[in-house]
Design a protein around this motif. Structure first.
Motif, PDB file in Angstrom:
ATOM      1  N   ARG A   1     -17.025 -13.896  27.633  1.00 55.16           N
ATOM      2  CA  ARG A   1     -16.337 -13.473  28.193  1.00 55.16           C
ATOM      3  C   ARG A   1     -15.344 -13.688  28.483  1.00 55.16           C
ATOM      4  O   ARG A   1     -14.207 -13.457  29.234  1.00 55.16           O
ATOM      5  CB  ARG A   1     -17.210 -14.125  29.697  1.00 55.16           C
TER       6      ARG A   1
ATOM      7  N   ARG B   1      -1.119  -0.881  40.966  1.00 52.95           N
ATOM      8  CA  ARG B   1      -2.117   0.098  40.488  1.00 52.95           C
ATOM      9  C   ARG B   1      -1.853   1.474  40.142  1.00 52.95           C
ATOM     10  O   ARG B   1      -2.158   1.512  38.859  1.00 52.95           O
ATOM     11  CB  ARG B   1      -4.059  -0.646  41.004  1.00 52.95           C
TER      12      ARG B   1
ATOM     13  N   ARG C   1      -9.091  -6.933  36.238  1.00 54.55           N
ATOM     14  CA  ARG C   1      -8.452  -8.230  37.733  1.00 54.55           C
ATOM     15  C   ARG C   1      -9.857  -8.890  38.378  1.00 54.55           C
ATOM     16  O   ARG C   1      -9.595 -10.185  38.385  1.00 54.55           O
ATOM     17  CB  ARG C   1      -8.729  -5.923  38.795  1.00 54.55           C
ATOM     18  N   PRO C   2     -11.211  -8.409  37.897  1.00 51.87           N
ATOM     19  CA  PRO C   2     -12.440  -9.590  38.017  1.00 51.87           C
ATOM     20  C   PRO C   2     -12.689 -10.200  37.621  1.00 51.87           C
ATOM     21  O   PRO C   2     -13.232 -11.263  37.752  1.00 51.87           O
ATOM     22  CB  PRO C   2     -13.341  -8.126  38.429  1.00 51.87           C
ATOM     23  N   GLU C   3     -12.417 -10.129  35.802  1.00 49.78           N
ATOM     24  CA  GLU C   3     -12.306 -10.818  35.208  1.00 49.78           C
ATOM     25  C   GLU C   3     -11.249 -12.064  35.390  1.00 49.78           C
ATOM     26  O   GLU C   3     -12.235 -13.234  35.200  1.00 49.78           O
ATOM     27  CB  GLU C   3     -12.155 -10.699  33.466  1.00 49.78           C
TER      28      GLU C   3
ATOM     29  N   ASP D   1      -8.222  -1.915  36.133  1.00 48.98           N
ATOM     30  CA  ASP D   1      -9.713  -2.163  36.821  1.00 48.98           C
ATOM     31  C   ASP D   1     -10.989  -3.350  36.342  1.00 48.98           C
ATOM     32  O   ASP D   1     -11.903  -4.023  36.965  1.00 48.98           O
ATOM     33  CB  ASP D   1     -10.641  -0.856  37.241  1.00 48.98           C
TER      34      ASP D   1
ATOM     35  N   ARG E   1      -3.901 -15.559  38.780  1.00 47.36           N
ATOM     36  CA  ARG E   1      -4.036 -14.882  40.339  1.00 47.36           C
ATOM     37  C   ARG E   1      -3.241 -13.877  40.105  1.00 47.36           C
ATOM     38  O   ARG E   1      -2.833 -12.742  41.021  1.00 47.36           O
ATOM     39  CB  ARG E   1      -4.160 -15.747  41.411  1.00 47.36           C
TER      40      ARG E   1
ATOM     41  N   ALA F   1     -10.312 -13.172  38.380  1.00 49.18           N
ATOM     42  CA  ALA F   1     -11.154 -13.670  39.925  1.00 49.18           C
ATOM     43  C   ALA F   1     -12.119 -14.834  39.377  1.00 49.18           C
ATOM     44  O   ALA F   1     -12.015 -15.822  40.131  1.00 49.18           O
ATOM     45  CB  ALA F   1     -10.763 -12.300  40.660  1.00 49.18           C
ATOM     46  N   TRP F   2     -12.795 -13.739  38.363  1.00 51.10           N
ATOM     47  CA  TRP F   2     -13.944 -14.881  37.981  1.00 51.10           C
ATOM     48  C   TRP F   2     -13.136 -16.558  37.694  1.00 51.10           C
ATOM     49  O   TRP F   2     -14.040 -17.084  37.957  1.00 51.10           O
ATOM     50  CB  TRP F   2     -14.728 -13.894  37.417  1.00 51.10           C
TER      51      TRP F   2
ATOM     52  N   HIS G   1      -3.673  -5.578  41.529  1.00 47.68           N
ATOM     53  CA  HIS G   1      -3.976  -4.606  42.461  1.00 47.68           C
ATOM     54  C   HIS G   1      -2.913  -4.042  43.187  1.00 47.68           C
ATOM     55  O   HIS G   1      -2.948  -2.444  44.019  1.00 47.68           O
ATOM     56  CB  HIS G   1      -4.355  -5.419  43.036  1.00 47.68           C
TER      57      HIS G   1
ATOM     58  N   SER H   1      -3.902 -11.285  38.724  1.00 50.69           N
ATOM     59  CA  SER H   1      -4.701  -9.827  39.531  1.00 50.69           C
ATOM     60  C   SER H   1      -4.264  -9.427  40.708  1.00 50.69           C
ATOM     61  O   SER H   1      -4.667  -8.016  41.001  1.00 50.69           O
ATOM     62  CB  SER H   1      -6.001 -10.573  39.461  1.00 50.69           C
TER      63      SER H   1
END
Length: 335
Positions: free
Chosen positions: A174, A78, A90-92, A87, A68, A94-95, A75, A71
């Motif tokens: 992943r 950035r 970050r979503p990885e 970019d 967290r 969060a996943w 953000h 990430s």
């Protein structure tokens, strides 16, 4: 009012380590990200080596915290980082954090609902203060045991599935790709060298938080009635509060990079605690409503779940009031 609390007529002070921008600020940001990446890898190693459930749970929590923070920092800051790399990562993160959190959330949700049922059905419980008629006490007592059993079955099943999902995630290509990127981050941070001060970007995170708090509108007490009538109402009114919770988290992480700011840390901690309670109560209420939609359950069971849903929505309102109180409290400074 919230905006006035966060924004000051005085310019943001620049931490002497960051300077107005450029290399010094990049060094601070890079060091923070490397620290969190190292903690991520350390927690991952602990998770793989742990046998008992306790150490594994502790390692998973530490892994989530580090994910967290990385990430959130990517953000907020950035503009100082390679945008394509940031970019993509970050979503990885969060996943991963969200996947690992589900099992723990199911455990806490079940404990919260069981505690609430016990409180509501105890002689000194909260039935009398709910807008129920006196005769409803017997119906509630009859349905509470079966409601508890139904919730236990549903949330235990959800927890088991979440555990399996987490294990699959940690063994997936992943995840290994995420871990590889974090390992690179621990040794090299892809900074752009852009001349933007850390304090400016951290201040923007605080401004976004203040704007979101100011946009919160008083929704009034939760309407009384059957739980199924208000599931969409709950979702619509909860969403802005969940958004504020995420923005407050980003603001707190930004303050870890750039210490200082206009808000009292104690006040921020109290506000964060209230929003966490808000999230927990809202999700518990949703779980009670979901259980009550189970086909062919006894009327007394459905009634007990409806009372439980109403109780948790009252807890949501209490948490909102606690947040408002914490946010509006004057900062106590040292003379």
């Amino acid at each position: 009012m919230a905006q006035q609390h966060l924004e000051s007529s005085e310019p943001l002070e620049t931490d002497p380590r960051t300077g107005p921008g450029g290399p010094e600020g990049s060094d601070v940001l890079g060091a923070y990200l490397q620290e969190q990446a190292t903690e991520f890898l350390r927690s991952l190693r602990r998770h793989g080596e742990s046998g008992p459930a306790g150490p594994v749970a502790d390692a998973a929590r530490a892994l989530r915290r580090a994910a967290r923070r990385i990430s959130g920092t990517l953000h907020t800051f950035r503009p100082l980082l390679d945008p394509e790399w940031s970019d993509a990562l970050r979503p990885e993160l969060a996943w991963l954090s969200g996947t690992l959190a589900q099992e723990h959330a199911c455990t806490d949700r079940l404990a919260r609902l069981n505690e609430a049922l016990h409180r509501l059905t105890s002689p000194a419980g909260g039935v009398a203060r709910l807008p129920q008629q006196a005769a409803a006490t017997t119906t509630l007592a009859l349905g509470a045991a079966k409601a508890a059993a139904l919730l236990d079955r549903q949330l235990t099943l959800a927890r088991t599935r979440a555990h399996s999902t987490a294990l699959q995630a940690l063994g997936s290509p992943r995840f290994h790709a995420v871990a590889d990127r974090v390992a690179v981050l621990a040794s090299e941070v892809p900074l752009t060298g852009t001349d933007i001060g850390l304090a400016k970007l951290a201040g923007e995170a605080g401004s976004r938080l203040a704007e979101a708090v100011a946009a919160l509108h008083h929704t009034g007490p939760h309407p009384q009635g059957h739980h199924q009538q208000y599931s969409q109402y709950d979702t619509n009114t909860d969403a802005p509060w969940h958004h504020v919770r995420l923005l407050l988290r980003l603001h707190r992480y930004a303050q870890e990079v750039v210490p200082g700011g206009d808000l009292d840390p104690v006040r921020l901690s109290a506000a964060a605690h209230a929003l966490n309670t808000h999230r927990d109560a809202a999700e518990a209420a949703a779980a009670a409503a979901q259980a009550a939609r189970t086909p062919r359950i006894a009327p007394a069971t459905a009634y007990a779940l409806g009372v439980l849903h109403a109780d948790q929505r009252h807890q949501v309102e209490a948490a909102r009031n606690a947040f408002r109180k914490a946010w509006q409290r004057e900062t106590v400074g040292t003379p």
